[in-house]
Design an enzyme around this catalytic site. Structure first.
Site, PDB file in Angstrom:
ATOM      1  N   THR A  36      36.569 175.882  75.913  1.00  9.05           N
ATOM      2  CA  THR A  36      35.888 175.197  74.916  1.00  9.05           C
ATOM      3  C   THR A  36      34.572 174.893  75.153  1.00  9.05           C
ATOM      4  O   THR A  36      34.152 174.841  76.604  1.00  9.05           O
ATOM      5  CB  THR A  36      36.526 173.790  74.603  1.00  9.05           C
ATOM      6  OG1 THR A  36      36.025 173.257  73.599  1.00  9.05           O
ATOM      7  CG2 THR A  36      36.516 172.818  75.702  1.00  9.05           C
ATOM      8  N   ASN A  37      33.697 174.614  74.471  1.00 11.77           N
ATOM      9  CA  ASN A  37      32.361 174.342  74.705  1.00 11.77           C
ATOM     10  C   ASN A  37      32.190 172.852  73.903  1.00 11.77           C
ATOM     11  O   ASN A  37      31.004 172.454  73.917  1.00 11.77           O
ATOM     12  CB  ASN A  37      31.209 175.096  74.087  1.00 11.77           C
ATOM     13  CG  ASN A  37      30.930 176.283  74.951  1.00 11.77           C
ATOM     14  OD1 ASN A  37      31.022 176.108  76.308  1.00 11.77           O
ATOM     15  ND2 ASN A  37      30.876 177.559  74.660  1.00 11.77           N
TER      16      ASN A  37
ATOM     17  N   ASP B  98      44.673 173.969  71.388  1.00 12.39           N
ATOM     18  CA  ASP B  98      44.631 173.742  70.031  1.00 12.39           C
ATOM     19  C   ASP B  98      45.052 172.520  69.168  1.00 12.39           C
ATOM     20  O   ASP B  98      45.981 171.848  69.997  1.00 12.39           O
ATOM     21  CB  ASP B  98      45.354 175.072  69.292  1.00 12.39           C
ATOM     22  CG  ASP B  98      44.732 175.328  67.798  1.00 12.39           C
ATOM     23  OD1 ASP B  98      43.571 175.311  67.909  1.00 12.39           O
ATOM     24  OD2 ASP B  98      45.594 175.713  66.926  1.00 12.39           O
ATOM     25  N   THR B  99      44.539 172.130  68.346  1.00  8.46           N
ATOM     26  CA  THR B  99      44.889 170.695  67.982  1.00  8.46           C
ATOM     27  C   THR B  99      44.804 170.824  66.355  1.00  8.46           C
ATOM     28  O   THR B  99      44.113 171.584  65.748  1.00  8.46           O
ATOM     29  CB  THR B  99      43.864 169.554  68.221  1.00  8.46           C
ATOM     30  OG1 THR B  99      43.991 169.540  69.827  1.00  8.46           O
ATOM     31  CG2 THR B  99      44.282 167.946  67.547  1.00  8.46           C
TER      32      THR B  99
END
Length: 201
Positions: free
Chosen positions: A7-8, A68-69
């Protein structure tokens, strides 16, 4: 050990880094020079988490984990779910716009309320997929709560300003990072990930 968090999103990185042991060096996608958009094309939260981790591991040859959410709302039959980050994209003409996503959720809930469905129950679910030396593990975190009518709070991100966890009066966006990290879906999944790393590395 150096592990890439796929992720960023700096707020996500801060949340997870705060829970990791000191012997784990967390790096972002930018730090491994991954600039492209990572595919998220599966129909499930679990599948997208795995897809992102595999993409990074296979293309950048680095140990990594991806999350992932999704926000799952009972009255909306589990929506926005796996589409949480892009919920308003087609309808509102936005792209991963948290404010527009929240507006659409509240609009849809208001429409349900007009039909007599006043259920505001919801849950956040996070799934981490960890890949170390080709071996894969998944860790899930869930927190239940409710959706409120008006966004509150300046901290957090995503749907945090409209989600109140069970047993609390504050939204996630009104909580300090340390308080949120004790109870959030990502914190629960992170603890499982950390426990695994502590016992396996």
């Amino acid at each position: 050990m150096k592990i890439c968090f796929a992720t960023n999103n700096q707020k996500k990185i801060e949340e997870v880094k705060a829970a990791l042991p000191s012997n784990i060096e967390l790096v972002s996608l930018k730090e491994i020079d991954c600039r492209e958009e990572i595919p998220e094309t599966t129909p499930t939260i679990e599948g997208n988490s795995e897809q992102k981790a595999l993409y990074v591991y296979q293309n950048y040859d680095t140990n990594c984990f991806a999350d992932d959410t999704g926000l799952e709302i009972e009255a909306l039959n589990g929506e926005p779910g796996v589409s949480s980050a892009m919920y308003a994209d087609q309808i509102m003409g936005s792209y991963r716009d948290s404010e527009q996503n929240m507006k659409l959720v509240l609009k849809n809930l208001n429409e349900e309320a007009q039909k007599g469905n006043t259920n505001r129950k919801a849950q956040f679910k996070t799934v981490f997929t960890l890949i170390i030396d080709g071996k894969q593990q998944q860790f899930e975190g869930i927190i239940k709560g409710k959706i409120i009518d008006t966004p509150r709070g300046k901290d957090g991100f995503g749907y945090d300003p409209i989600f109140v966890p069970e047993g609390y009066d504050q939204t996630f966006a009104e909580m300090s990072l340390s308080d949120k990290n004790k109870i959030s879906h990502r914190a629960i999944a992170t603890r499982k990930l950390v426990d695994f790393l502590n016992t396996s590395i």
